[in-house]
Scaffold this motif. Structure first.
Motif, PDB file in Angstrom:
ATOM      1  N   GLN A 204       0.823  -1.205   0.000  1.00 30.48           N
ATOM      2  CA  GLN A 204       0.000   0.000   0.000  1.00 30.48           C
ATOM      3  C   GLN A 204       0.859   1.257   0.000  1.00 30.48           C
ATOM      4  OE1 GLN A 204      -2.976   0.865  -0.396  1.00 30.48           O
ATOM      5  NE2 GLN A 204      -4.367  -0.803   0.071  1.00 30.48           N
ATOM      6  N   TYR A 205       1.930   1.247   0.778  1.00 34.53           N
ATOM      7  CA  TYR A 205       2.791   2.426   0.848  1.00 34.53           C
ATOM      8  C   TYR A 205       3.459   2.684  -0.500  1.00 34.53           C
ATOM      9  CZ  TYR A 205       6.159   5.789   2.656  1.00 34.53           C
ATOM     10  OH  TYR A 205       6.888   6.933   2.870  1.00 34.53           O
ATOM     11  N   LEU A 206       3.977   1.639  -1.131  1.00 37.87           N
ATOM     12  CA  LEU A 206       4.638   1.801  -2.420  1.00 37.87           C
ATOM     13  C   LEU A 206       3.642   2.244  -3.488  1.00 37.87           C
ATOM     14  CD1 LEU A 206       7.168   1.557  -4.132  1.00 37.87           C
ATOM     15  CD2 LEU A 206       6.721  -0.883  -4.380  1.00 37.87           C
ATOM     16  N   ARG A 207       2.449   1.694  -3.469  1.00 37.31           N
ATOM     17  CA  ARG A 207       1.407   2.098  -4.424  1.00 37.31           C
ATOM     18  C   ARG A 207       1.113   3.591  -4.289  1.00 37.31           C
ATOM     19  NH1 ARG A 207      -3.960   3.224  -4.054  1.00 37.31           N
ATOM     20  NH2 ARG A 207      -5.249   2.780  -5.939  1.00 37.31           N
ATOM     21  N   ASN A 208       0.907   4.044  -3.070  1.00 37.42           N
ATOM     22  CA  ASN A 208       0.587   5.454  -2.859  1.00 37.42           C
ATOM     23  C   ASN A 208       1.755   6.360  -3.256  1.00 37.42           C
ATOM     24  OD1 ASN A 208      -1.895   4.652  -1.842  1.00 37.42           O
ATOM     25  ND2 ASN A 208      -1.202   4.658   0.284  1.00 37.42           N
ATOM     26  N   GLU A 209       2.986   5.913  -2.987  1.00 37.91           N
ATOM     27  CA  GLU A 209       4.154   6.702  -3.370  1.00 37.91           C
ATOM     28  C   GLU A 209       4.243   6.865  -4.876  1.00 37.91           C
ATOM     29  OE1 GLU A 209       6.914   8.291  -1.934  1.00 37.91           O
ATOM     30  OE2 GLU A 209       5.639   8.318  -0.150  1.00 37.91           O
ATOM     31  N   ILE A 210       3.987   5.787  -5.621  1.00 46.28           N
ATOM     32  CA  ILE A 210       4.062   5.851  -7.089  1.00 46.28           C
ATOM     33  C   ILE A 210       2.969   6.755  -7.639  1.00 46.28           C
ATOM     34  CG2 ILE A 210       3.755   4.487  -9.194  1.00 46.28           C
ATOM     35  CD1 ILE A 210       5.149   2.184  -7.792  1.00 46.28           C
ATOM     36  N   ILE A 211       1.754   6.611  -7.118  1.00 49.77           N
ATOM     37  CA  ILE A 211       0.657   7.462  -7.595  1.00 49.77           C
ATOM     38  C   ILE A 211       0.947   8.927  -7.301  1.00 49.77           C
ATOM     39  CG2 ILE A 211      -1.787   8.018  -7.262  1.00 49.77           C
ATOM     40  CD1 ILE A 211      -2.280   5.052  -6.754  1.00 49.77           C
ATOM     41  N   ASP A 212       1.504   9.199  -6.121  1.00 51.66           N
ATOM     42  CA  ASP A 212       1.826  10.576  -5.763  1.00 51.66           C
ATOM     43  C   ASP A 212       2.970  11.119  -6.626  1.00 51.66           C
ATOM     44  OD1 ASP A 212       1.593  12.906  -3.890  1.00 51.66           O
ATOM     45  OD2 ASP A 212       3.642  12.319  -3.411  1.00 51.66           O
ATOM     46  N   THR A 213       3.979  10.283  -6.879  1.00 51.20           N
ATOM     47  CA  THR A 213       5.124  10.738  -7.676  1.00 51.20           C
ATOM     48  C   THR A 213       4.727  10.999  -9.124  1.00 51.20           C
ATOM     49  OG1 THR A 213       6.583   9.412  -6.256  1.00 51.20           O
ATOM     50  CG2 THR A 213       7.498  10.185  -8.345  1.00 51.20           C
ATOM     51  N   LYS A 214       3.777  10.226  -9.652  1.00 44.64           N
ATOM     52  CA  LYS A 214       3.341  10.411 -11.039  1.00 44.64           C
ATOM     53  C   LYS A 214       2.757  11.796 -11.276  1.00 44.64           C
ATOM     54  CE  LYS A 214       0.584   6.898 -11.563  1.00 44.64           C
ATOM     55  NZ  LYS A 214      -0.304   5.901 -12.235  1.00 44.64           N
ATOM     56  N   THR A 221       6.998  17.425 -16.563  1.00 43.53           N
ATOM     57  CA  THR A 221       7.990  18.049 -17.438  1.00 43.53           C
ATOM     58  C   THR A 221       8.677  17.015 -18.318  1.00 43.53           C
ATOM     59  OG1 THR A 221       8.403  19.755 -15.766  1.00 43.53           O
ATOM     60  CG2 THR A 221      10.082  19.456 -17.475  1.00 43.53           C
ATOM     61  N   ALA A 222       9.001  15.842 -17.739  1.00 37.49           N
ATOM     62  CA  ALA A 222       9.638  14.779 -18.515  1.00 37.49           C
ATOM     63  C   ALA A 222       8.722  14.297 -19.632  1.00 37.49           C
ATOM     64  CB  ALA A 222      10.016  13.619 -17.599  1.00 37.49           C
ATOM     65  N   ARG A 223       7.441  14.188 -19.347  1.00 35.32           N
ATOM     66  CA  ARG A 223       6.493  13.787 -20.391  1.00 35.32           C
ATOM     67  C   ARG A 223       6.383  14.863 -21.467  1.00 35.32           C
ATOM     68  NH1 ARG A 223       3.115  11.338 -16.104  1.00 35.32           N
ATOM     69  NH2 ARG A 223       3.198   9.073 -16.414  1.00 35.32           N
ATOM     70  N   ALA A 224       6.392  16.121 -21.054  1.00 33.08           N
ATOM     71  CA  ALA A 224       6.291  17.213 -22.030  1.00 33.08           C
ATOM     72  C   ALA A 224       7.493  17.256 -22.960  1.00 33.08           C
ATOM     73  CB  ALA A 224       6.147  18.542 -21.299  1.00 33.08           C
ATOM     74  N   LYS A 225       8.644  16.793 -22.461  1.00 36.07           N
ATOM     75  CA  LYS A 225       9.843  16.766 -23.296  1.00 36.07           C
ATOM     76  C   LYS A 225       9.901  15.551 -24.213  1.00 36.07           C
ATOM     77  CE  LYS A 225      12.823  19.467 -20.211  1.00 36.07           C
ATOM     78  NZ  LYS A 225      14.082  19.464 -19.413  1.00 36.07           N
ATOM     79  N   GLY A 226       8.908  14.670 -24.120  1.00 38.81           N
ATOM     80  CA  GLY A 226       8.836  13.530 -25.019  1.00 38.81           C
ATOM     81  C   GLY A 226       9.516  12.274 -24.518  1.00 38.81           C
ATOM     82  N   ALA A 227       9.843  12.212 -23.227  1.00 38.03           N
ATOM     83  CA  ALA A 227      10.479  11.002 -22.678  1.00 38.03           C
ATOM     84  C   ALA A 227       9.487   9.846 -22.702  1.00 38.03           C
ATOM     85  CB  ALA A 227      10.946  11.258 -21.258  1.00 38.03           C
ATOM     86  N   SER A 228       9.982   8.647 -22.987  1.00 39.38           N
ATOM     87  CA  SER A 228       9.120   7.469 -23.050  1.00 39.38           C
ATOM     88  C   SER A 228       8.636   7.092 -21.653  1.00 39.38           C
ATOM     89  CB  SER A 228       9.880   6.290 -23.672  1.00 39.38           C
ATOM     90  OG  SER A 228      10.983   5.924 -22.852  1.00 39.38           O
ATOM     91  N   ILE A 232      10.538   7.156 -18.017  1.00 39.73           N
ATOM     92  CA  ILE A 232       9.997   7.947 -16.910  1.00 39.73           C
ATOM     93  C   ILE A 232       9.849   7.083 -15.655  1.00 39.73           C
ATOM     94  CG2 ILE A 232       7.930   9.146 -16.086  1.00 39.73           C
ATOM     95  CD1 ILE A 232       7.567  10.219 -18.925  1.00 39.73           C
ATOM     96  N   TYR A 233       9.340   5.874 -15.838  1.00 39.92           N
ATOM     97  CA  TYR A 233       9.145   4.992 -14.680  1.00 39.92           C
ATOM     98  C   TYR A 233      10.470   4.497 -14.120  1.00 39.92           C
ATOM     99  CZ  TYR A 233       4.090   4.620 -14.364  1.00 39.92           C
ATOM    100  OH  TYR A 233       2.770   4.898 -14.133  1.00 39.92           O
ATOM    101  N   ASN A 234      11.364   4.076 -14.994  1.00 32.43           N
ATOM    102  CA  ASN A 234      12.623   3.492 -14.526  1.00 32.43           C
ATOM    103  C   ASN A 234      13.581   4.527 -13.946  1.00 32.43           C
ATOM    104  OD1 ASN A 234      11.747   0.947 -15.342  1.00 32.43           O
ATOM    105  ND2 ASN A 234      12.634   1.171 -17.395  1.00 32.43           N
TER     106      ASN A 234
END
Length: 320
Positions: A204-214, A221-228, A232-234
């Motif tokens: 649960q903690y890791l799930r919430n951290e990932i959702i919050d970080t997204k 900004t990384a998505r706007a620059k066209g990063a895959s 982005i995840y890795n």
């Protein structure tokens, strides 16, 4: 960093002293004392009274505490009346079993929780996320000892896939590859029982951290620059989400202490947890107080380890 570590260690010292005082006082409130069970009740009461006087059991509690602490520093934890042997030697026989069981449980906890947390966080609000979240809710609501009993009944007695007691099969030669694998085989079911329940908070903690970080600005900004998405995840989301998980490593260790007490008794696994419950039931005074103190110190050290790791992950929490 060194200042923070030294200060945490200095804070830990009075905690251990207070812990030892509380354990000693509560032990003195238990029925009987360190002499109980060591003597024949049919012996003349005057002889028993002389023996108690000789052992200092009639001294004021603070004098008994000082003598107890002095013996602890000398490695003398007393005698077990049930096993008729020094407590230090008795704990030494059980310590390795509990350590190996805890290590295997930790490996299983992270092997289960990290993949499930990553999948649930990355694909949140999908059917996969709902299944994993449902598993964590069931895990939060299920007591460990109930789950362990079900695992023992189903996989041990009904299916016969795992042994239902002991730490190794009798007759297996120590030091061989067969001996190592047999020990792992005996540990697997109790370790898996603890891991499947203990892992739900990490998922649960890791799930919430990932959702919050997204949703952070640097991800947008990384998505706007066209990063895959894989980059982005890795490179960004996983790196920032996994760091706090590492900081709770010490608390995982402390959580296992309470788990081993029940699981070792349920699976008849000869570790310190089983020994602890037996000592309470049998009123084995010296063993009960020694194990309570060891478990308490292990909990304090686990909290210290987590604070040190967290200070490395996030330097902002360090004490100036």
């Amino acid at each position: 960093m060194w200042k923070f570590t030294v200060r945490r260690i200095l804070i830990m010292i009075p905690q251990i002293i207070l812990l030892s005082v509380l354990i000693f006082i509560m032990a003195k409130m238990m029925p009987g004392d360190a002499l109980s069970g060591l003597i024949d009740p049919n012996i003349d009461p005057e002889t028993i009274a002389e023996q108690r006087e000789k052992l200092g059991l009639n001294d004021p509690w603070h004098i008994q505490y000082a003598n107890w602490v002095k013996d602890l520093f000398q490695g003398d934890l007393g005698m077990s009346f049930r096993y008729k042997m020094p407590v230090t030697e008795l704990i030494g026989q059980r310590l390795a079993n509990t350590v190996w069981l805890s290590l295997l449980t930790l490996v299983l906890i992270y092997a289960i929780s990290i993949p499930l947390g990553l999948i649930s966080g990355r694909y949140n609000d999908t059917w996969l996320d709902r299944v994993i979240t449902g598993y964590t809710y069931i895990g939060f609501a299920t007591p460990l000892f109930i789950f362990a009993l079900v695992m023992l009944w189903f996989f041990g007695f009904t299916l016969g896939w795992f042994p239902t007691g002991g730490s190794v099969q009798p007759g297996v030669e120590s030091g061989t590859f067969e001996y190592v694998m047999n020990r792992i085989y005996h540990m697997l079911l109790p370790a898996l029982s603890m891991a499947l329940i203990t892992t739900v908070s990490t998922v649960q903690y890791l799930r919430n951290e990932i959702i919050d970080t997204k949703q952070k600005d640097f991800i947008l900004t990384a998505r706007a620059k066209g990063a895959s998405e894989s980059r982005i995840y890795n490179r960004h989301i996983l790196r920032n989400s996994l760091l706090p998980i590492a900081a709770f490593f010490g608390y995982e260790i402390t959580g296992l202490i309470g788990g081993t007490v029940f699981v070792e008794s349920i699976f008849s696994y000869p570790g310190m947890g089983q020994l602890f419950l037996e000592s309470i039931v049998q009123r084995d005074y010296s063993v009960a107080t020694s194990l309570t103190l060891l478990f308490g110190i292990a909990t304090i050290l686990g909290a210290l380890l987590s604070d040190i790791i967290l200070s490395l992950v996030d330097p902002r929490i360090r004490i100036k």
